[in-house]
Enzyme design. Structure first.
Site, PDB file in Angstrom:
ATOM      1  N   HIS A   1       4.822 -11.143  -2.156  1.00 53.46           N
ATOM      2  CA  HIS A   1       4.756 -10.482  -3.458  1.00 53.46           C
ATOM      3  C   HIS A   1       5.842 -11.072  -4.355  1.00 53.46           C
ATOM      4  O   HIS A   1       6.969 -11.308  -3.896  1.00 53.46           O
ATOM      5  CB  HIS A   1       5.023  -8.975  -3.315  1.00 53.46           C
ATOM      6  CG  HIS A   1       3.786  -8.147  -3.211  1.00 53.46           C
ATOM      7  ND1 HIS A   1       3.512  -7.319  -2.146  1.00 53.46           N
ATOM      8  CD2 HIS A   1       2.735  -7.997  -4.076  1.00 53.46           C
ATOM      9  CE1 HIS A   1       2.352  -6.699  -2.357  1.00 53.46           C
ATOM     10  NE2 HIS A   1       1.862  -7.100  -3.520  1.00 53.46           N
TER      11      HIS A   1
ATOM     12  N   GLU B   1       6.393 -10.493   2.841  1.00 53.77           N
ATOM     13  CA  GLU B   1       5.807  -9.322   3.492  1.00 53.77           C
ATOM     14  C   GLU B   1       5.753  -9.503   5.007  1.00 53.77           C
ATOM     15  O   GLU B   1       5.306 -10.520   5.507  1.00 53.77           O
ATOM     16  CB  GLU B   1       4.397  -9.054   2.947  1.00 53.77           C
ATOM     17  CG  GLU B   1       4.370  -8.708   1.467  1.00 53.77           C
ATOM     18  CD  GLU B   1       5.082  -7.390   1.130  1.00 53.77           C
ATOM     19  OE1 GLU B   1       5.412  -6.630   2.063  1.00 53.77           O
ATOM     20  OE2 GLU B   1       5.309  -7.141  -0.064  1.00 53.77           O
TER      21      GLU B   1
ATOM     22  N   CYS C   1      -3.625  -6.378  -2.450  1.00 56.71           N
ATOM     23  CA  CYS C   1      -2.744  -7.368  -1.802  1.00 56.71           C
ATOM     24  C   CYS C   1      -2.664  -7.124  -0.303  1.00 56.71           C
ATOM     25  O   CYS C   1      -2.815  -8.061   0.491  1.00 56.71           O
ATOM     26  CB  CYS C   1      -1.354  -7.354  -2.427  1.00 56.71           C
ATOM     27  SG  CYS C   1      -1.343  -8.143  -4.049  1.00 56.71           S
TER      28      CYS C   1
ATOM     29  N   ARG D   1      -4.546   2.936  -5.538  1.00 60.39           N
ATOM     30  CA  ARG D   1      -3.744   3.702  -6.498  1.00 60.39           C
ATOM     31  C   ARG D   1      -4.463   3.737  -7.843  1.00 60.39           C
ATOM     32  O   ARG D   1      -4.448   4.728  -8.563  1.00 60.39           O
ATOM     33  CB  ARG D   1      -2.377   3.005  -6.617  1.00 60.39           C
ATOM     34  CG  ARG D   1      -1.378   3.558  -7.581  1.00 60.39           C
ATOM     35  CD  ARG D   1      -0.074   2.738  -7.514  1.00 60.39           C
ATOM     36  NE  ARG D   1      -0.287   1.292  -7.640  1.00 60.39           N
ATOM     37  CZ  ARG D   1      -0.339   0.643  -8.785  1.00 60.39           C
ATOM     38  NH1 ARG D   1      -0.179   1.273  -9.925  1.00 60.39           N
ATOM     39  NH2 ARG D   1      -0.539  -0.672  -8.817  1.00 60.39           N
TER      40      ARG D   1
HETATM   41  N1  PCA Z   1      -1.083  -7.389  -6.941  1.00 62.75           N
HETATM   42  C1  PCA Z   1      -1.872  -6.274  -6.442  1.00 62.75           C
HETATM   43  C2  PCA Z   1      -3.250  -6.838  -6.239  1.00 62.75           C
HETATM   44  C3  PCA Z   1      -3.284  -8.128  -6.985  1.00 62.75           C
HETATM   45  C4  PCA Z   1      -1.890  -8.434  -7.305  1.00 62.75           C
HETATM   46  O1  PCA Z   1      -1.457  -9.462  -7.832  1.00 62.75           O
HETATM   47  C5  PCA Z   1      -1.273  -5.604  -5.204  1.00 62.75           C
HETATM   48  O2  PCA Z   1      -0.037  -5.637  -5.036  1.00 62.75           O
HETATM   49  O3  PCA Z   1      -2.006  -5.038  -4.407  1.00 62.75           O
END
Ligand code: PCA
Length: 207
Positions: free
Chosen positions: A165, A79, A142, A89
């Site tokens: 991610h 990211e 996240c 969401r």
């Molecule tokens: N993914 C979510 C929050 C926790 C996770 O593992 C996100 O992409 O915001």
């Protein structure tokens, strides 16, 4: 000492591969002589901030990488940017659904990652794992944790930090995600210790 964080399960996810990935990565890095603390954050806007800030303040870290799962993605996503907004969401694990609320009222609109993203991209490609640089971490927990991380470290610019991610386990195994994290951590530590700038490699995208 390095801090890696993953998340507990949330929403439709019965497990969260980020938890397993940071635990495997911590074990492998320890075997190779790098001390890592792997911690798990709650998927709540309020609780994740609290736990993360306590962790950040608990010692002098050499590097911090927070990791979460991204349902729709098929590659490890390094990211680039955290934005100062929560827009849920789905409700978090406390049932909270903030809409268009700033994360830090006094904070900047955004923070950039302080990881050498292109070095990480190349190192993860060389490990044979699908990877991309992503220009949005979303607006859920996240992005919230990524923003809080960079906000907490705003006066310690020497500490590299950022967010990754990973895909769901059906798309990429936790072991492969861990291999990517190990490559990212090792290349970041090398770059920092030798004061190397990031590489000039294109990773532009439409998203
Ligand atoms: N993914 C979510 C929050 C926790 C996770 O593992 C996100 O992409 O915001």
């Amino acid at each position: 000492m390095i801090l890696l964080t993953g998340f507990e399960p949330f929403g439709e996810h019965d497990t969260n591969p980020s938890r397993q990935a940071v635990q495997i990565a911590a074990r492998e890095l320890a075997q190779r002589g790098t001390d890592v603390s792997a911690e798990i954050l709650p998927v709540t806007f309020e609780g994740s901030s609290r736990v993360l800030r306590e962790l950040v303040d608990s010692r002098d870290w050499e590097l911090i990488v927070c990791v979460g799962v991204a349902g729709g993605r098929d590659k490890v996503s390094l990211e680039r940017v955290a934005i100062n907004v929560d827009d849920a969401r789905i409700p978090d694990n406390d049932g909270a659904s903030p809409i268009d609320e700033p994360i830090a009222a006094d904070g900047p609109d955004a923070y950039f990652s302080r990881l050498p993203l292109k070095r990480g991209l190349v190192a993860i490609q060389e490990a044979g794992i699908p990877v991309e640089v992503s220009n949005t971490a979303g607006t859920y927990v996240c992005n919230h944790v990524f923003y809080e991380l960079m906000h907490a470290l705003r006066d310690q610019p020497e500490i590299p930090a950022g967010f990754v991610h990973i895909p769901v386990a059906e798309m990429l195994s936790a072991q492969d995600a861990a291999t990517a994290l190990v490559a990212l951590v090792e290349t970041t530590l090398r770059a920092r210790r030798s004061q190397l700038k990031d590489l000039k490699v294109s990773a532009g995208a439409e998203h």
